[in-house]
Design an enzyme around this catalytic site. Sequence first.
Site, PDB file in Angstrom:
ATOM      1  N   ASP A  94       0.857  -1.190   0.000  1.00  0.00           N
ATOM      2  CA  ASP A  94       0.000   0.000   0.000  1.00  0.00           C
ATOM      3  C   ASP A  94       0.891   1.237   0.000  1.00  0.00           C
ATOM      4  O   ASP A  94       2.093   1.156   0.255  1.00  0.00           O
ATOM      5  CB  ASP A  94      -0.887  -0.007   1.259  1.00  0.00           C
ATOM      6  N   SER A  95       0.285   2.376  -0.243  1.00  0.00           N
ATOM      7  CA  SER A  95       1.022   3.630  -0.173  1.00  0.00           C
ATOM      8  C   SER A  95       1.462   3.940   1.262  1.00  0.00           C
ATOM      9  O   SER A  95       2.346   4.761   1.465  1.00  0.00           O
ATOM     10  CB  SER A  95       0.136   4.768  -0.679  1.00  0.00           C
TER      11      SER A  95
END
Length: 269
Positions: free
Chosen positions: A13-14
């Site tokens: 994920d970011s």
Amino acid sequence: MQNLKNAPIGIFDSGIGGLTVAKAVIEALPNEDIIYFGDTARVPYGIKSEETIRTYALQITNFLLKKKVKMILIACNTVSASAKEEIIRAAGDIPVLDVISAGSRNAVSLPNHRHVGVIGTLATVNSNAYPEAIHAFDPTIKISQQACPLLVPLAEEGWIDNEVAKQTLHYYLDEFDESGIQSLILGCTHYPLFKEVIPKVLKNGNIEIIDSAESIAASAKTKLEELDLLNQTGGDFQCFVSDRPQRFHELAERFLGKSLNGVEVVNLD
Ligand code: DGL
């Protein structure tokens, strides 16, 4: 040669939000080893260009491939919207699943649901990735979208059910109440944290909430069964970030539902 069944699942994920996906995967597949990467040095992705998001996503994919993962789960909706095809190409034989495909499949599977609402980051909404994925299954479904950029910082602060959160949700969701949506896709990693409060804000109590985290966990389980790659002996959870491991550690419990053993920092190149 490495036994693929025992290889870890890579989730990325970011930043920290993808831990909502990790949580759902741990619940669905408790005997799998998981490697999680959160790009905490460069979050948020939701306001960046597609080109930048693709560059970052490919660096993370390479990191996970070096860790010899047997499957990659794109936990980030923004990455799913902007870089899925590039990641699939880079991963070669390794299966890649993404939250947008999983959430969309779930939405169209609901009987008699003809009007779907989608909330996400600016990048996800502007990309039109959810409407495209849903229309690939059923082009007749009506879709209404709303970007909710303030929900990411609110979730990170833990402001998930106070007055500010409720007012913000009203601001974003009130029009949905009048539009007649029958289901609402939580199209961002952080939004499952508002799962309890959203039904209280919506005037229409019959809107079904679709959590893409749960959808991708179910898809991962089905895929591993199909490929005969289920692990029966694992259960480790390793976390890597690109910056600020201490803050990640502090916030992790809110997203994962339990505390982490440790978080390692890596530099991507
Ligand atoms: N992980 C992102 C998503 O699911 C939210 C945070 C960000 O903007 O990077 O869209």
